[in-house]
Write an enzyme that holds these catalytic residues in place. Structure first.
Site, mmCIF file in Angstrom:
data_model
loop_
_atom_site.group_PDB
_atom_site.id
_atom_site.type_symbol
_atom_site.label_atom_id
_atom_site.label_comp_id
_atom_site.label_asym_id
_atom_site.label_seq_id
_atom_site.Cartn_x
_atom_site.Cartn_y
_atom_site.Cartn_z
ATOM 1 N N ASP A 96 -4.036 2.708 -9.298
ATOM 2 C CA ASP A 96 -3.202 1.564 -9.638
ATOM 3 C C ASP A 96 -3.991 0.309 -9.244
ATOM 4 O OD1 ASP A 96 -1.237 -0.137 -10.456
ATOM 5 O OD2 ASP A 96 0.391 0.893 -9.440
HETATM 6 C C1 BGC Z 1 1.402 -1.580 -11.769
HETATM 7 C C2 BGC Z 1 0.895 -0.610 -12.833
HETATM 8 C C3 BGC Z 1 0.119 -1.375 -13.872
HETATM 9 C C4 BGC Z 1 -0.992 -2.137 -13.195
HETATM 10 C C5 BGC Z 1 -1.816 -2.959 -14.169
HETATM 11 C C6 BGC Z 1 0.297 -2.449 -11.205
HETATM 12 O O1 BGC Z 1 0.785 -3.435 -10.366
HETATM 13 O O2 BGC Z 1 2.000 -0.853 -10.719
HETATM 14 O O3 BGC Z 1 1.958 0.086 -13.420
HETATM 15 O O4 BGC Z 1 -0.371 -0.487 -14.840
HETATM 16 O O5 BGC Z 1 -0.441 -3.043 -12.248
HETATM 17 O O6 BGC Z 1 -1.068 -4.013 -14.656
#
Ligand code: BGC
Length: 828
Positions: free
Chosen positions: A223
């Site tokens: 993530d």
């Molecule tokens: C979120 C993810 C997302 C990523 C990129 C993170 O803060 O938890 O679900 O894909 O950001 O935007």
């Protein structure tokens, strides 16, 4: 590309080149490596649309109904079709890897990203997710099931330590990921949180079960910002650290491998997986075109419209008020702020920018065009929250065009760059060397006289002025490292200013681009609060004068967003009062709930017809009008149990204590928890009405089944109503045995049938061989206890009219898919 070919390419890279590939090159891209014909991969959110590399309102995307709505359709074919649409969108935007689906579960209704997850049930989540993965990947784009695992709430999500026992993990939280991997997912995203004391990006679960047991041969992407340390994450089965170019790996991995602290084989495995993914999406070597040709724009909108009706849940329909017959209507009163300002999607990284939105008022007006009079009355404003300026009510002071002017200034305040934008929410301003300040400038023509709220959003030094008078200035230090709070939805600082209707004012927000404060800047406003009593009286009068009323109520941006959990399940801002007053004024009232996840509806038994539209995406109004006027049946069945009152909810807590969030309820979440609770929910998991009625007649199940072997159950039912319909037939299992603490019952299969009035239908439900098994935490494997299986079939977890008892034969093996242990007979 074969394994050998990939190995051959790997051999051409030295350690420095390999390590470089393992951190992103930018926010959304990986590094290219021309030496082996590898181009950069582009990754992008998200579940309800593909944003692409830019966070820019001019770069629009098709917006699907929220994942809750998709799960509510209980329709894998539809999920696959929508996956195909996402793939076409991804290709249009140059995206190789889609950061979706979100496979975390609805453990607590307070979960802030509830709208983005499918269901409280692992089987429904897994099947819907797997179908979506197949659809996306058939289009040559990688799907990325996320967030692996136990990221079921948002509070302290970067650090929270979820304490969950092994059996619950396997049976509940890991199960949807297992289904997605079985469907062939090419990537998986590791979560921010810890599970049992270990941060997921360094966690053993990435290795076992994900890679070694489920044979996942794709890439584990972190993530965003979840790789926060070096050695533990590098030694783990984490493959790619995103975003880049900075990361602990970019800083220290090369030296760590050279010093022998991280085995070279680990690095090779990570790179091999990256190359395999690149080959799959056509980013390596001489790719062949993949995927099908994209459907026409009108076909795509048609699919989105169909999806709205398919996911809309009819919770009640007393006296068959719905569908409304347009031929017999002279007037309809449409009521509620959400009828025009419909929420089509939730907040956070999943957000995309629609090119157009069909509101419920638009949809109803279009459907009744020339046939009935449609009036609109907003009622009480549900939120006084400022909203970013947009082109419908502001002008760019330089060009006069609808929208705003955004300027980037140097340290002396001189203009380096200026552009016209359509929104006062600038998440990513243009990158211009030497820029020190972002400025948003707009002319606002107030529609009402009174005290307006004007706000600037962001971090660091900010100011706000109206017609040259500075009304707010200060420095606001960052209070969080959560990417959503920093970059996507920073808080507002507000002032109040007296504005006069029709008299244009120039509003200017400025924000200094101090290092470490993100780059998002917002200019927002809220009109003076109207008189609640007058607004209510107008809505009531409109309802009274009409043949039927349609009230649209819902949640606001304050709740239902990534980065924070909800603190209430109540509808905000007097909407309960509005519904009660309208129903009293007109008994032919339909209420539509526009929320991504559960809300409490204290008046629900008093309204004749209640529809749950979720966040319906950009075709909201068309799909809802189809349902209201009977052109389509409401296809939805609840993917999550809805409580009557917050106090009744059996699993609610999302707030960690001392950094820990214990899943004390074990596998008993959702309907499984409700079945053990003294309270009854308002609407059970699986519930939802169509426009016909059904009688369940019988269940045909085998007398005996063998542990580990799949089997088939047939449920006979008859359409007893007056029109053709579709019914989602659900099969639940109780037992076998009691040695393992069993959920009272659990969903083990479902199948939809359609039939004409009077016609019989047979739902053929396939049950996985592992359905009767439980995970043994002692022996770390699936085991099946002896005993009878009690099967129950019907229309929801709380309404199961047919059943059968099946003997579980002892002639099979206890071991089923995913168990790499030693073969042994059934545990008898
Ligand atoms: C979120 C993810 C997302 C990523 C990129 C993170 O803060 O938890 O679900 O894909 O950001 O935007």
């Amino acid at each position: 590309m074969t394994g050998e070919e990939i190995d051959h390419l790997l051999e051409k890279l030295d350690l420095r080149q390999k390590v470089r590939l393992l951190t992103g090159a930018s926010n959304w891209r990986t590094h290219a490596e021309p030496a082996i014909g590898l181009r950069a991969l582009t990754l992008s959110d998200g579940p309800a649309g593909v944003r692409g590399e830019a966070w820019d309102e001019r770069d629009t995307s098709l917006v699907l109904p929220s994942p809750t709505a998709l799960a509510a359709a209980w329709d894998e074919e539809l999920a696959t079709e929508l996956g195909g649409l996402l793939a076409a969108e991804a290709r249009r935007k140059g995206v190789d890897v889609l950061l979706a689906p979100t496979l975390n579960l609805h453990r607590s209704p307070l979960g802030g990203r509830h709208f983005e997850c499918f269901s409280e049930d692992p089987l429904l989540t897994g099947r819907t997710g797997a179908a979506l993965v197949r659809g996306v990947q058939a289009g040559g784009v990688a799907a990325t099931p996320k967030h692996f695992v136990a990221n079921d709430a948002e509070t302290d999500r970067l650090t929270v330590d979820v304490r969950v026992d092994e059996r619950t993990l396997r049976e509940v939280y890991l199960a949807p990921f297992e289904a997605a991997v079985e469907a062939g997912a090419w990537a998986v995203m590791s979560a921010y949180n810890q599970v049992n004391g270990v941060t997921m990006a360094a966690g053993p679960l990435l290795d076992r079960p994900l890679k070694s047991e489920w044979d996942f041969d794709g890439l584990v992407v972190s993530d965003w910002g979840a790789v926060r340390s070096l050695l533990d994450t590098a030694r783990s089965a984490q493959d790619l650290a995103m975003p880049g170019p900075e990361s602990p790996w970019a800083g220290g991995l090369l030296a760590a491998v050279e010093a022998g602290l991280v085995p070279v084989e680990r690095i090779d495995d990570k790179v091999r997986r990256l190359l395999r993914l690149a080959a799959r999406v056509g980013a390596l070597g001489d790719p062949r075109p993949v995927g099908r040709p994209a459907a026409s724009p009108s076909a795509r909108r048609g699919l989105l419209r169909r999806a709205v009706a398919a996911g809309t849940v009819l919770l009640r329909n007393d006296g068959d008020l719905l569908p409304l017959d347009p031929a017999r209507l002279r007037s309809v009163a449409v009521i509620g702020a959400h009828a025009t300002a419909v929420r089509i999607q939730g907040g956070g990284s999943a957000e995309v920018f629609p090119a157009s939105v069909v509101t419920p008022l638009d949809g109803i007006t279009e459907a009744l065009d020339g046939r009935a009079e449609v009036t609109y009355s907003p009622g009480l404003a549900p939120s006084g929250l400022p909203r970013p300026l947009d082109r419908t009510w502001t002008r760019d002071p330089r060009s006069g065009e609808p929208g705003v002017l955004v300027r980037l200034l140097d340290s002396a305040g001189a203009e380096l760059h200026a552009e016209h934008r359509l929104s006062g929410r600038i998440v990513e301003p243009a990158r211009v060397a030497g820029a020190r300040t972002v400025e948003i400038r707009a002319l606002i023509r107030p529609e009402r006289t009174g005290l307006w709220t004007l706000s600037v959003g962001g971090w660091g030094p900010m100011s706000l002025s109206v017609d040259g008078r500075t009304l707010l200035t200060g420095t606001f230090p960052l209070d969080s490292d959560d990417p959503t709070r920093v970059h996507v939805a920073p808080p507002y600082r507000s002032i109040r200013a007296e504005l006069t209707a029709g008299q244009e004012v120039e509003v200017v927000a400025r924000r200094g681009l101090d290092p470490g404060t993100g780059i998002a800047t917002l200019l927002a406003a809220a009109p003076p609060e109207g008189d609640a009593a007058t607004a209510l009286a107008a809505a009531v009068a409109a309802a009274r004068d009409a043949d039927a009323a349609v009230v649209v109520v819902g949640t606001t941006e304050e709740s239902e967003s990534e980065g924070r959990d909800r603190d209430t399940l109540a509808l905000p801002g007097g909407q309960d009062e509005l519904v009660r007053a309208v129903v009293l004024a007109n008994p032919r009232t339909v209420v539509i709930v526009n929320a991504g996840g559960p809300v409490t509806l204290p008046w629900h038994t008093q309204v004749p017809a209640l529809l749950l539209a979720w966040f319906p995406g950009q075709e909201a109004g068309h799909g809802l009008a189809d349902v209201l006027f009977g052109r389509a049946e409401p296809g939805g069945r609840l993917p999550t149990t809805w409580a009557a009152a917050r106090e009744d909810v059996p699993v609610l807590r999302t707030r960690p204590e001392h950094g820990r969030l214990p899943y004390v309820e074990g596998p008993h979440i959702g309907y499984r928890a409700w079945l053990r609770s003294a309270a009854a929910p308002a609407y059970w998991f699986g519930h939802g009405l169509g426009y016909t009625s059904w009688s369940y007649e019988a269940m045909d199940a085998p007398d005996t089944v063998t542990a580990g072997e799949p089997f088939e159950v047939r449920i006979r039912l008859r359409n007893t109503g007056g029109r053709r319909g579709r019914e989602v037939v659900q099969l639940y299992l109780a037992g076998p045995g009691a040695a393992a603490e069993r959920p009272v019952r659990r969903l083990v299969g479902y199948a939809a049938v359609s039939a004409d009035p009077g016609e019989e239908a047979v739902a053929v439900v396939q049950v996985d061989g592992r359905a009767p098994a439980h995970w043994s935490a002692e022996r770390h494997r699936w085991e099946t206890e002896p005993g009878d299986l009690v099967l129950l079939g019907g229309r929801s977890a709380g309404d199961l009219p047919v059943g059968a008892t099946v003997r579980l034969s002892d002639s099979g093996t206890a071991l089923t898919r995913g168990d790499h242990g030693e073969r042994s007979p059934l545990m008898l």
